[in-house]
Design a protein around this motif. Structure first.
Motif: not given
Ligand SMILES: Nc1ncnc2c1ncn2[C@@H]1O[C@H](COP(=O)(O)OP(=O)(O)OP(=O)(O)O)[C@@H](O)[C@H]1O
Ligand SMILES: [Mg+2]
Lengths: 457, 342
Positions: B184-185, B188, B194-195, B198, B334-336, B339
């Motif tokens: 993921a990183t 990014d 990617y985002w 997501n 940010e991922w949370e 998602m």
């Protein structure tokens, strides 16, 4: 005696090599130092850039200091070498993130990057730190970003450069030593040439040395020439003195001899006659000695500046034989000459004197009613005048001793002589670049066979 | 210093919420002597067993104690000083940090010298596979659709068919999986799609997984339509056993993450010679020219020459950037947000 110390050439080479070694070591240590400095600066620059990039992300959010580590901040550190990376961000004295136990940064002005070297986790590290004031909740907070990196990459590059410099220094040193040896040899060449020129000279050649020489050697050359000049003058003075003395003795001796002859004829008693005969004989010896001394002095004098006239050896022999014929005839000795024209160069007076002295011996020491042979042969660029008699020969003693001054053989008791004849002949021949050979006749008569060897023209 | 190490260990634990050595699988392969080579690894036992057999062929005297754990457990265990002779992980960043922070032991041999520069770091850490992150799909879901080959296309397809893909998407839970976090990183950093992807996935209620194998299993069984960022090597192995014929591997053409499986000798190792011998064998296999029937791909497989044209993730200090607690917290938040929209 001369005390030999180390040669100038060697000393010069060693000195120059020493200087070269010093320069090599100096340049090597300088390059090594510079390499270390340069690589260190490269690392410092990257560390500073990294710390600055991180510090730029510092901000305050909801009263708290916030930051994020930009990817580039560490990527650039990874790009220069495979070194371990450590970092820490502190707000006042509290660690915000990173390695809490990193050595503390050196305090510096705000915004200024400070560098430091320390040991961390068993490895020497280089650190860059930068401080910034961030306005958070209850006032400004001093935030310090420190980025550290081990120094293996820097060390490796510096070591590599240093090794390279070492190789260059050694090469430089070797070249310098070779050049030093060459330089030493070249600068000593004039000296060696002078030495060679002096040692090439004949033993009585005391002419001044005229040759090109570097200015530094002019004093030496002048001193040498003055010394030779003085030597020559002193030799000449003593020779003059001897000649003068011989001359002065000869005249009164002749008078004494004439008076003794007269007295011999007038006295009648046998003991008195005998005494007078002994006087006459002693006078003869002294007179012969004085004459030979005079001749010897003449040789020394004339060889100093030797004439190089074109001569025919056969001619000289003929003249000498003609002059000696009466003496030979008195003893019923037959002189047999056997000569072809033989061109030589030299001083006629001296050469004649040499031939005369050798021929005189042959006539003097051979028994009456014998033959003396004079033969001229040529061989290998040399003319050889051989005078052979049928006398008793030269005896068992080493023959070359007879050439020495005043040296007479054992067979001479009753024969008048001074021991200078062969000395004069040998000196003359040496001055002409020839030599005197003494031997026993090969024809079985047992007589002496004396050869005068001269270079052919 | 020791207190600090402990503190860091505690931080890691709190982050991974793992108790000491949460073992997923373990097995001892007995040898003829009392010597034991203790390996801690993230590689599934089934996948690594052939390597152990091959190693024991050459070194029958060595027993091998093989422990499978998650990458963060492995990281925490080595940091806490657990005694192992070899640590093998797919989470390059965590492995790198171990080496950087001094938990690895130097090793140098003829075999490691032949490794290209990008496959080793300071003689501390060695890569022996290159494994791309791929997308695995169940083709039943894509019957009337064009297959996506870029993230843009994938985003478009997902956005256009929300009812079909709702609840049928799977990806790593980056909070749990070290490898998932690494993928993921890196994404990014490398891809701006990617985002957005997501976001789209988040709206469709994705299922989050700890491990590639479970995700692949769910795709094969039809529980998932698509699994994003799955280990290519596992997918290929599973594909060979697949009978339904509906499983398919897609490699994104716009950008592909290539991970290096790395191995290091922990500072606590006792059987260092045996560990070195194992590294030599893995490195030699990593540099093999013919694929053979080894379960893991070689260093050459995805590294160079293949259509992707993307080099593997670089082994370097930049890997530690996302491991920084502040960065990690920010990223996970940010991922949370992306998602977990429902
Ligand atoms: N032809 C010869 N036969 C025998 N002995 C000789 C002969 N020539 C020289 N010698 C020996 O060599 C010695 C040295 O000779 P040299 O001519 O130098 O001296 P000298 O004849 O004794 O004296 P001077 O010639 O000066 O009057 C002689 O004393 C003699 O013993
Ligand atoms: Mg004589």
């Amino acid at each position: 005696m001369m005390v030999v110390t180390r040669s100038i050439g060697k000393r010069l080479t060693l000195l120059l090599a020493g200087v070269a070694a010093l320069l090599s070591v100096l340049s090597w240590s300088m390059v090594t130092g510079l390499a270390r400095e340069a690589t260190q600066r490269t690392q410092d620059n990257v560390l500073a850039a990294s710390a600055t990039t991180i510090a730029e992300t510092l901000r305050s959010e909801q009263g708290a200091v916030r930051l994020e580590l930009p990817y580039a901040a560490f990527a650039m550190l990874g790009a220069i070498s495979q070194d371990r990376v450590f970092y820490r961000v502190t707000a006042d004295d509290e660690t915000l993130t990173g390695y809490e136990d990193m050595p503390p940064p050196v305090p510096g002005r705000q915004g200024q990057v400070m560098f430091d070297t320390a040991n961390y986790r068993d490895a020497p590290i280089r650190m860059a730190s930068i401080s910034r004031l961030v306005l958070a909740g209850d006032g400004p907070v001093l935030v310090t970003v420190t980025v550290g990196q081990t120094r293996d990459g820097v060390g490796a590059i510096a070591a590599e450069l240093s090794q390279l410099a070492a190789i260059f220094s050694v090469a430089f040193f070797l070249v310098a030593v070779a050049l030093s040896a060459f330089v030493a040899q070249t600068s000593l060449r004039p000296l060696n040439e002078i030495a060679a020129a002096v040692s090439r000279r004949g033993p009585s050649d005391l002419r001044p040395l005229y040759r090109e020489a570097p200015a530094d050697l002019a004093p030496l050359l002048n001193a040498l020439n003055r010394l030779m000049d003085r030597l020559q003058q002193s030799i000449r003075r003593s020779e003059d003195f001897i000649a003068e003395a011989a001359h002065r003795i000869r005249t009164p001796l002749a008078t004494v001899r004439a008076q003794a002859e007269i007295a011999l004829r007038t006295v009648s008693g046998e003991p008195e006659k005998d005494r007078l005969r002994r006087i006459i004989r002693a006078v003869d010896e002294s007179s012969r000695s004085a004459g030979q001394l005079l001749d010897h002095a003449t040789v020394a004098y004339r060889t100093e500046d030797l004439a190089r006239d074109r001569l025919d050896l056969a001619d000289l022999v003929a003249q000498t034989v003609a002059a000696m014929e009466p003496t030979a005839a008195m003893r019923d000795i037959h002189l047999q000459v056997d000569g072809v024209p033989t061109p030589i160069s030299g001083d006629a007076v001296l050469l004649e004197s040499a031939i005369r002295n050798v021929l005189d011996n042959a006539i003097k020491y051979a028994p009456e009613d014998t033959t003396v042979t004079l033969g001229i042969t040529h061989a290998a660029g040399a003319a050889r005048l051989t005078i052979t008699d049928q006398g008793p020969g030269l005896g068992d003693e080493p023959v070359d001793d007879l050439i020495e001054r005043f040296k007479r053989g054992k067979n001479t008791e009753s024969i008048v002589g001074s021991g200078l004849g062969l000395t004069i002949a040998a000196d003359v021949l040496r001055a002409h670049g020839g030599r005197l050979d003494l031997a026993t006749a090969t024809n079985g008569s047992g007589g002496a066979c004396v050869s005068l060897v001269l270079p052919l023209v | 210093m020791r207190i600090l190490g402990l503190a860091i260990g505690l931080i890691i634990w709190s982050v991974t919420a793992a108790s000491p050595l949460e073992i997923e699988d373990q097995r001892v392969f007995p040898g003829t002597s009392a010597r034991v080579l203790r390996i801690i690894s993230t590689t599934d036992l089934a996948v690594f067993e052939p390597y152990i057999r091959a190693f024991q062929n050459d070194h029958p005297e060595l027993s091998i104690d093989y422990t499978v754990v998650s990458s963060s457990t492995l990281h925490g265990a080595i940091r806490a000083g657990a005694q192992f002779d070899l640590a093998m992980s797919s989470a390059m960043d965590l492995q790198f940090q171990l080496a950087n922070d001094g938990y690895a032991r130097r090793y140098r041999s003829g075999a490691t010298e032949t490794l290209p520069d990008w496959a080793r770091w300071r003689d501390l850490i060695f890569a022996f596979t290159t494994e791309p992150a791929v997308v695995v799909i169940n083709s039943a879901f894509f019957a009337d659709l064009d297959l996506p080959f870029t993230r843009q296309e994938l985003i478009a397809i997902l956005r256009d068919n929300p009812e079909r893909f709702g609840g049928a998407l799977g990806t790593y839970d980056v909070r749990e999986s070290g490898l998932g976090f690494l993928f993921a990183t890196q994404e990014d950093r490398s891809s701006d799609a990617y985002w957005r992807l997501n976001e789209v996935m988040g709206r469709l209620g994705p299922k989050l997984y700890c491990c590639s194998s479970l995700m692949i299993e769910d795709v094969a069984s039809g529980r998932l339509a698509l699994a994003y960022n799955v280990l290519g090597s596992y997918a290929t192995t599973r594909l060979e056993q697949d009978q339904s014929g509906r499983m398919q591997i897609l490699q994104m053409q716009d950008f592909t993450n290539v991970m290096l499986r790395t191995v290091l000798i922990p500072a606590t190792a006792k059987e260092t010679d045996a560990a070195g011998a194992m590294i030599d064998m893995l490195v030699r296999l990593g540099l093999r020219d013919v694929a053979g029937d080894w379960p893991l791909p070689s260093l050459r497989a995805a590294g160079l020459g293949e259509t992707t044209g993307f080099g593997p993730i670089r082994l370097g200090p930049a890997l530690m950037v996302y491991l920084d607690p502040l960065n990690r917290r920010a990223f996970v938040t940010e991922w949370e947000n992306a998602m977990e929209q429902r």
